[in-house]
Every structure is written in structure tokens, then in C-alpha cells.
Design a protein around this motif. Structure first.
Motif, PDB file in Angstrom:
ATOM      1  N   GLU A   1      51.750  34.004  42.608  1.00 15.62           N
ATOM      2  CA  GLU A   1      50.995  35.092  43.235  1.00 15.62           C
ATOM      3  C   GLU A   1      51.876  36.203  43.836  1.00 15.62           C
ATOM      4  N   PRO A   2      53.018  35.870  44.495  1.00 19.08           N
ATOM      5  CA  PRO A   2      53.843  36.932  45.090  1.00 19.08           C
ATOM      6  C   PRO A   2      54.401  37.944  44.084  1.00 19.08           C
ATOM      7  N   VAL A   3      54.547  37.551  42.810  1.00 20.85           N
ATOM      8  CA  VAL A   3      55.160  38.470  41.839  1.00 20.85           C
ATOM      9  C   VAL A   3      54.150  39.029  40.844  1.00 20.85           C
ATOM     10  N   LEU A   4      52.886  38.723  41.037  1.00 17.91           N
ATOM     11  CA  LEU A   4      51.865  39.168  40.099  1.00 17.91           C
ATOM     12  C   LEU A   4      51.172  40.448  40.565  1.00 17.91           C
ATOM     13  N   ALA A   5      50.930  41.352  39.627  1.00 22.89           N
ATOM     14  CA  ALA A   5      50.072  42.496  39.915  1.00 22.89           C
ATOM     15  C   ALA A   5      48.632  42.008  40.041  1.00 22.89           C
ATOM     16  N   ARG A   6      48.324  40.987  39.220  1.00 24.17           N
ATOM     17  CA  ARG A   6      46.994  40.384  39.297  1.00 24.17           C
ATOM     18  C   ARG A   6      47.061  38.979  38.688  1.00 24.17           C
ATOM     19  N   GLY A   7      46.480  38.044  39.371  1.00 22.97           N
ATOM     20  CA  GLY A   7      46.397  36.683  38.867  1.00 22.97           C
ATOM     21  C   GLY A   7      44.948  36.243  38.833  1.00 22.97           C
ATOM     22  N   VAL A   8      44.513  35.702  37.714  1.00 14.24           N
ATOM     23  CA  VAL A   8      43.110  35.334  37.546  1.00 14.24           C
ATOM     24  C   VAL A   8      43.019  33.881  37.066  1.00 14.24           C
ATOM     25  N   VAL A   9      42.146  33.131  37.714  1.00 10.80           N
ATOM     26  CA  VAL A   9      41.874  31.766  37.285  1.00 10.80           C
ATOM     27  C   VAL A   9      40.676  31.806  36.343  1.00 10.80           C
ATOM     28  N   GLY A  10      40.873  31.334  35.098  1.00  7.64           N
ATOM     29  CA  GLY A  10      39.758  31.371  34.170  1.00  7.64           C
ATOM     30  C   GLY A  10      40.162  31.034  32.752  1.00  7.64           C
ATOM     31  N   ASP A  11      39.229  31.204  31.856  1.00  7.34           N
ATOM     32  CA  ASP A  11      39.356  30.842  30.458  1.00  7.34           C
ATOM     33  C   ASP A  11      39.894  32.026  29.652  1.00  7.34           C
TER      34      ASP A  11
END
Length: 221
Positions: free
Chosen positions: A43-53
């Protein structure tokens, strides 16, 4: 922060390795994985993180995958999932989609449906290990594509004191010289001529056709 946006679909060992390497270059990274703990880890290095398929086109769109310059489909365990992810990414207009596969059949399928590049890490690692064994760790081989590689090695003692024109490296070994290093990892010197004498202990970097790689084995014996 780079103005490039990279998408990574799947954060297993391969996807996580790609993400960690890209993060060092301050890329805008969008990651999707169905395990929340994996997204949280980066998460600290992500522009966006999404949990999903990753096979859900609406989720890819809402995550911003359509804004990516390149997307890496990093899950190669399930061919159907990879196929859907590649198709959705191309449908969303992603210019470059790179997919991981585990078999030659899967590679052919993903290329047919529009993947721009398909890689098999296990195959590449196996080939790299074979080359290390073949060359006794004395020649570094960086494969550019299925036809061409870059090789780097310390010059054999028998080459020291001779010129490129005398050695005829292109004719004997299919080596197209790019430059020399005074020592390992030194800056590459590309200013050289056919009559310059090679010095003992220096390193040479050259381009070679893959079908001629085995001609270098005699240099590492």
C-alpha cells in the motif's frame, strides 16, 4: 514520481517481484489482487491498490487500468483468468499488455488474443541457469529476444595485446562489439577503433545471434 502508470494484476511471487522492482523507480503503480493482505503489504508504494477479481472488466475500469501505459498480467496459474484479463485490458485500450504463462500452449493462446509480450519465468530461469553452467559463470548473457542476446565477459588472455581487426570477433564468434569496461561494472567505453589493442583484465560487451552462443563455450574453458 514518474508520469508512467503501470498496472500489475496478481501479486504472487512474480507479480510482487515486478512491483517491488518498479517501485524503486517511483512509477505510478495500480495493483489488483484477490488477497487483501497482499495489497496492504504494498500500500505505501501504490498509486492505487484494489482487492478483487482481475477477470472483472468493471473492476479493472474502476481501478483505472485504462489509464495504464503497460499492464502485467502476473498470474499464470489459471489460463482462463489470464485470457480474460488480457482481453479486458486490450478492450480498455491499454497499449502494452505483458502476460506470464506456465506452458507453451498458454503462450500461443495469449498471443492470439492480443498480449503484446508473453513470458515464462520458469523457462527463462532454466535457460539462464543452463547458460551459467555452460559458460562456467564466466559469461553474462542478457537475452533481448528469441534471436539476439547481449553478452559480457572478461576478455580471454589470448586476446590481450591484439586488435579487433586481428581477432576478427565478428567472423569467428559472430560478436558485434558494443564497448569495453576497464574492470567489472566500470562505465562502458564505446570509443574504440579496429586497431586498438585489447588490454588484459578488461571486459567486453557485444551483441550476438543466439544460434551462435555455443561458439563462446571454448572461451570459458
Amino acid at each position: 514520481m514518474s508520469d508512467r502508470t503501470i498496472g500489475i494484476l496478481g501479486l504472487g511471487i512474480f507479480g510482487s517481484s515486478v512491483l517491488a522492482a518498479l517501485a524503486k523507480h517511483h512509477m505510478n503503480i495500480i495493483a489488483i489482487d484477490d488477497h487483501e493482505e497482499r495489497i496492504n503489504q504494498f500500500e505505501p508504494v501504490l498509486a492505487r491498490g484494489v482487492v478483487g477479481d482481475i477477470t472483472d472488466e468493471e473492476l479493472l475500469l474502476s481501478a483505472g487500468i485504462d489509464t495504464c501505459d503497460t499492464v502485467v498480467v502476473a498470474t499464470g496459474e489459471n489460463l482462463e483468468s489470464s485470457v480474460l484479463a488480457v482481453m479486458h485490458c486490450k478492450s480498455l485500450g491499454v497499449p502494452t499488455v505483458i502476460a506470464k504463462v506456465k506452458s507453451h500452449m498458454a503462450k500461443k493462446v495469449l498471443e492470439k488474443i492480443g498480449a503484446d509480450s508473453v513470458i515464462s519465468p520458469e523457462f527463462e530461469m532454466g535457460r539462464s541457469l543452463a547458460q551459467r553452467i555452460l559458460f562456467h559463470n564466466s559469461v553474462d548473457v542478457f537475452q533481448l529476444d528469441k534471436n539476439v542476446s547481449i553478452v559480457e565477459m572478461r576478455i580471454p588472455q589470448s586476446w590481450a595485446g591484439k586488435s579487433l581487426s586481428q581477432l576478427d570477433l565478428r567472423g569467428r564468434y559472430n560478436l558485434n562489439v558494443l564497448g569495453f569496461r576497464d574492470y567489472e561494472n566500470a562505465p562502458l567505453d564505446v570509443q574504440f577503433g579496429p586497431d586498438d589493442l585489447l588490454r588484459s583484465g578488461t571486459y567486453i560487451m557485444a551483441v550476438i545471434n543466439n544460434q551462435h552462443l555455443d561458439t563462446l563455450t571454448e572461451l570459458s574453458e
